[in-house]
Design an enzyme around this catalytic site. Structure first.
Site, mmCIF file in Angstrom:
data_model
loop_
_atom_site.group_PDB
_atom_site.id
_atom_site.type_symbol
_atom_site.label_atom_id
_atom_site.label_comp_id
_atom_site.label_asym_id
_atom_site.label_seq_id
_atom_site.Cartn_x
_atom_site.Cartn_y
_atom_site.Cartn_z
ATOM 1 N N HIS A 135 0.839 -1.194 0.000
ATOM 2 C CA HIS A 135 0.000 0.000 0.000
ATOM 3 C C HIS A 135 0.877 1.248 0.000
ATOM 4 O O HIS A 135 1.076 1.857 -1.043
ATOM 5 C CB HIS A 135 -0.940 -0.027 1.222
ATOM 6 C CG HIS A 135 -1.865 1.145 1.299
ATOM 7 N ND1 HIS A 135 -2.217 1.730 2.487
ATOM 8 C CD2 HIS A 135 -2.514 1.830 0.340
ATOM 9 C CE1 HIS A 135 -3.027 2.740 2.243
ATOM 10 N NE2 HIS A 135 -3.233 2.822 0.942
ATOM 11 N N CYS A 195 -0.472 0.305 9.667
ATOM 12 C CA CYS A 195 -0.706 1.674 9.197
ATOM 13 C C CYS A 195 -2.129 1.862 8.698
ATOM 14 O O CYS A 195 -2.846 2.752 9.146
ATOM 15 C CB CYS A 195 0.273 2.027 8.081
ATOM 16 S SG CYS A 195 1.947 2.265 8.679
ATOM 17 N N HIS A 196 -2.534 1.021 7.741
ATOM 18 C CA HIS A 196 -3.852 1.218 7.145
ATOM 19 C C HIS A 196 -4.674 -0.065 7.094
ATOM 20 O O HIS A 196 -5.619 -0.169 6.331
ATOM 21 C CB HIS A 196 -3.726 1.832 5.746
ATOM 22 C CG HIS A 196 -2.877 3.054 5.734
ATOM 23 N ND1 HIS A 196 -1.555 3.032 5.365
ATOM 24 C CD2 HIS A 196 -3.139 4.339 6.107
ATOM 25 C CE1 HIS A 196 -1.027 4.235 5.490
ATOM 26 N NE2 HIS A 196 -1.970 5.052 5.938
ATOM 27 N N GLY A 197 -4.251 -1.078 7.852
ATOM 28 C CA GLY A 197 -5.072 -2.261 8.046
ATOM 29 C C GLY A 197 -5.066 -3.302 6.945
ATOM 30 O O GLY A 197 -6.002 -4.086 6.843
#
Lengths: 690, 176
Positions: free
Chosen positions: B121, B140-142
């Site tokens: 990502h 960080c963003h799953g």
């Protein structure tokens, strides 16, 4: 830059912007429509040359700062990494280092031009003073930049120059401590110098804008020294001045490229390839050539405070020039006496520069004092007096008249300018070479090297043999810290393959770690490893070698030099002779004599060497016949060993030399063609104007 | 400089201007080249990015280690039977970036998963043994990766990259 412009763009988008920010009108009125006297000669192109140099210094400087580390322990190494490992790093560093000299060279011509043609006179006093401020800022910037590589000359230059401020009564010591950020020149000093060295060029750029603004308010002076009165006296800046400036710039670039590609170390000092050592001062501290006249003035005066005051006064006095010279006639062309004194003053300045590079003893001191008096007398006595007693010749009525009067003998101008540039550059710049010590060593003979001259290349066989000599003999005591095994396979090097370099590396044991258990361990070398040092630290090296650590050899071939003397150093500029270092190393290796000559004794623990300064060297005779056998049948003699190991060390010091000279030749061919094209283009453009 | 008439009939003057302009353009381009090329990794950095060798013997089943190659963290996981089975039986059609487990390990060395531990990502480092798929979870963003390092859930667009590597023996690999 003078008043609102009547410039009207036709493009609607430009119109939209112009109504809100009249930037195109500003550019148009300042650099396109701006009326420039039609009789300007090539000395006036140095304004454009200086603008280009400032831009180039900022550009290369910003790039170098991307790779440089401002730390006392790492600065020297990071500069070497720039030169050795960064893509085109050698080119960028040479451009920046030689660029500083070129910048000063151009600014001196610019200043002397202003002096000769009276460009400082009413109404251009502020313009002139802004120029003096730029010059002062340049000196500060150049000085701090020279400190950044953190070599011996950097360190000791910083020490000497900052100590100038200790002459200030009462506060001197406190000021110096403040400048250093410590009790001596050290890491804090380096850090702040780096910060300021990055800042000041942008300050210079700001003052340059004011300088140009003032110029465009007063209008340019010109060789006749009469103001432009009618349209006939001027031509629009573009295309006339732009194209002429562009031609001047392209000629200057040829001169500049000579240094970048062929003489990168001519203007520098060999001592600056020795890392800074706070315990040892080089035998002769000499500033860069562009400070030498002021350095000579400083040393002429046998009192600390008075010397410093005199040195700074020599620059500050320029600010008062518009009022010291009150003569009505601007241009020295029409001032028969002033013209002669001007040239005498030029000679005085060059003479001071020469004396600044000489040791401060005997005749040099006396000559320095005489010339110092002459320098100040020119401003304080000659110019004020001439203004009162001189009868100038009549000046032309207008610039147009001046142009009509001498529309002959023009073609020779360009050629003579270039010639004068090269000659003066060689003379002035070369004086630094003279600074080398003369401490009772015989002068090494100038040998012939495969790598000398514009087409020089390293002799592969010699490099490979030299590597063998280093490995089997020198490496017992001397490190080679900046050379990695991978370099052996680099183009322009000894010509080994990657596999051969890897095999060579694997014969070495390299200390690595810590491992997962936290322990250091040894492993076979890889190509990314550097040649391991024979001793773990400097103290161990010194202890094992009679109290003096054997120096690292990576830069030895560039870190040693000897005095070439006048006029030899002038010829060296044209013949591209750069091989003092190799000559010296080779001579040292062959200069051992078992018995000192009659009447000479060397101290216990030292050996007699004919070419070593002072003759007493700590290193015992390292090479003897038959010590190393070569596979290629080259003779196993000391002479051959010395030649080969010196060639190898030259490569170790300058691994990209072949690329430098090859690209240099391409650049030269291009620049010469380009300069010719520019010249004919300029003639075509100006054909309408005459 | 170009007038209407000279546009119709190119003159020597036009040729000269075009030639000079072209030479200036070539010179400018050649000057820009080194100024940009200097930003690429220098020779020392490239040399330091040479292949590294990793001994696998100390890594027990179910454990993983992190090594660095070219400044990137490389996860070397000694997968359990359960992890291998899970990775192999997932239907490819259910994967955002379909790739069989066999394409992500070396044949005959199914128990070893070697992936670059950088979330596809935006470059954070996923945590091993976390998330719903017995694999990696990026805090960080799953983004969630499975036991084969394939993206299963979250914003990451692609599977964790497999670095170039080879088995020198059953217990030693060379990365790079």
């Amino acid at each position: 830059m003078s008043g609102p412009s009547d410039f009207q763009p036709s493009n609607p988008a430009l119109k939209w912007i112009e109504r809100r920010l009249p930037i195109f009108g500003l550019i148009h009125s300042s650099f396109v429509a701006y009326p420039t006297p039609r009789n300007l000669n090539y000395w006036w192109t140095f304004g454009a040359i200086l603008s280009m140099m400032l831009g180039l210094q900022i550009l290369t400087g910003v790039i170098l700062a991307m790779h440089y580390t401002p730390h006392a322990d790492l600065a020297f190494k990071s500069v070497e990494l720039i030169v050795r490992d960064v893509n085109y790093g050698w080119l960028l560093r040479n451009m920046h280092a030689a660029g500083a000299s070129m910048f000063f060279f151009a600014v001196y011509i610019h200043m002397f031009r202003g002096l000769y043609y009276g460009s400082y006179k009413e109404p251009r006093e502020v313009l002139w003073i802004l120029g003096v401020i730029i010059y002062l800022l340049m000196m500060a910037t150049g000085f701090m930049g020279y400190v950044l590589p953190w070599g011996q000359m950097s360190f000791w230059g910083a020490t000497v120059i900052t100590n100038l401020f200790s002459a200030v009564p009462y506060f001197g010591e406190s000021i110096v401590t403040l400048l250093w950020g410590g009790y001596s020149v050290g890491n804090p000093t380096l850090n702040r110098f780096f910060s300021l060295h990055y800042l000041l060029p942008f300050v210079i750029a700001g003052v340059v804008v004011l300088h140009i603004w003032a110029l465009h308010v007063a209008g340019q002076n010109n060789p006749a020294g009469v103001e432009a009165k009618t349209e006939k006296d001027t031509v629009p800046f573009t295309p006339y001045a732009t194209i002429k400036d562009a031609f001047g710039v392209s000629c200057f670039l040829i001169f500049f490229a000579w240094f970048i590609f062929y003489m990168p170390n001519y203007l520098g000092d060999a001592d600056n390839y020795i890392p800074a050592n706070p315990g040892v001062t080089p035998a002769h501290i000499v500033p860069e050539w562009y400070y030498l006249p002021f350095y000579a003035i400083l040393r002429s005066i046998p009192n600390k405070l008075a010397g410093v005051v005199a040195m700074f006064s020599a620059i500050i006095i320029l600010c008062f020039l518009p009022w010291l010279d009150s003569a009505r006639t601007r241009s020295s062309k029409y001032r028969p006496l002033a013209k002669q004194f001007f040239w005498i003053f030029v000679v005085v300045c060059i003479g001071l520069g020469y004396l600044g590079s000489q040791p401060p003893e005997g005749i040099y001191v006396i000559a320095g004092r005489i010339l110092t008096v002459c320098y100040f007398a020119y401003f304080l006595i000659v110019l004020p007096l001439l203004a009162r007693i001189e009868t100038p010749r009549p000046v032309p009525n207008s610039i147009a008249d001046d142009v009509l009067a001498k529309s002959k003998g023009r073609a020779a101008t360009a050629a003579s300018v270039v010639l004068a540039l090269v000659l003066a550059g060689g003379l002035f710049a070369g004086s630094i070479q003279n600074a080398k010590a003369e401490e009772g060593g015989d002068t090494p003979p100038a040998l012939s090297w495969s790598f000398s001259g514009p087409f020089g290349k390293y002799d592969r066989g010699s490099l490979q043999r030299g590597l063998k000599v280093y490995k089997e003999v020198c490496s017992a005591c001397h490190s080679l810290n900046y050379v990695a095994f991978r370099n052996l396979a680099d183009p322009g090097g000894p010509g080994y393959s990657e596999a051969q370099a890897a095999a060579f590396a694997s014969e070495y044991k390299i200390k690595d770690g810590p491992n997962d258990q936290g322990e250091m361990f040894e492993r076979p070398g890889r190509t990314a490893d550097y040649f391991p040092a024979p001793f773990p630290n400097e103290q161990a090296a010194a202890a094992a070698n009679g109290g003096k650590a054997p120096p690292d050899l990576s830069l030895m071939a560039k870190a040693r030099s000897y005095k070439r003397g006048f006029p030899q150093f002038v010829f060296d500029f044209f013949t591209q002779y750069q091989e003092q270092g190799p000559d010296y190393v080779d001579a040292i290796l062959q200069g051992f004599e078992d018995k000192p000559p009659a009447g000479v004794t060397v101290p216990e623990g030292t050996y007699y060497n004919k070419f070593f300064p002072g003759h007493a060297i700590k290193m015992p005779k390292p090479l003897s016949d038959g010590q190393v056998t070569f596979d290629d049948g080259a003779p196993a003699t000391v002479k051959q060993y010395a030649h080969d190991v010196t060639t190898f060390l030259m490569w170790a010091a300058e691994p990209h030399m072949e690329a430098r000279k090859r690209i240099g030749m391409q650049v030269f061919v291009f620049l010469i063609i380009f300069a010719f094209l520019m010249y004919f283009t300029k003639r075509k453009v100006w054909a309408d104007a005459h | 400089m170009t007038t209407a008439s000279s546009a119709d009939h190119p003159t020597r003057r036009d040729f000269l201007f075009v030639a000079t302009g072209a030479a200036a353009a070539v010179g400018a381009a050649a000057t820009v080249w080194p100024l940009v090329a200097q930003m690429n990794p220098d020779a020392a950095t490239i040399a330091a990015g040479a292949p590294i060798q990793v001994d696998l013997t100390p890594i027990a089943e179910g454990q993983d280690i992190k090594v660095f190659w070219r400044g990137k963290p490389i996860y070397i996981s000694h997968r359990t039977k359960k992890q291998i089975e899970e990775a192999q039986k997932v239907p490819l059609s259910s994967l955002p970036d379909p790739q069989p487990d066999s394409a992500r390990v070396k044949s005959g060395h199914d128990q070893w998963l070697v992936v670059i531990g950088i979330c596809t990502h935006l470059g954070c480092i996923p945590i091993a043994h976390e998330g719903n798929y017995d694999g990696f979870f990026c805090p960080c963003h799953g983004s969630q990766y499975d036991s084969s390092g394939r993206i299963r859930q979250g914003p990451a667009p692609a599977n964790l990259a497999v670095p170039p590597y080879a088995f020198l023996s059953d217990t030693k690999i060379q990365i790079g």
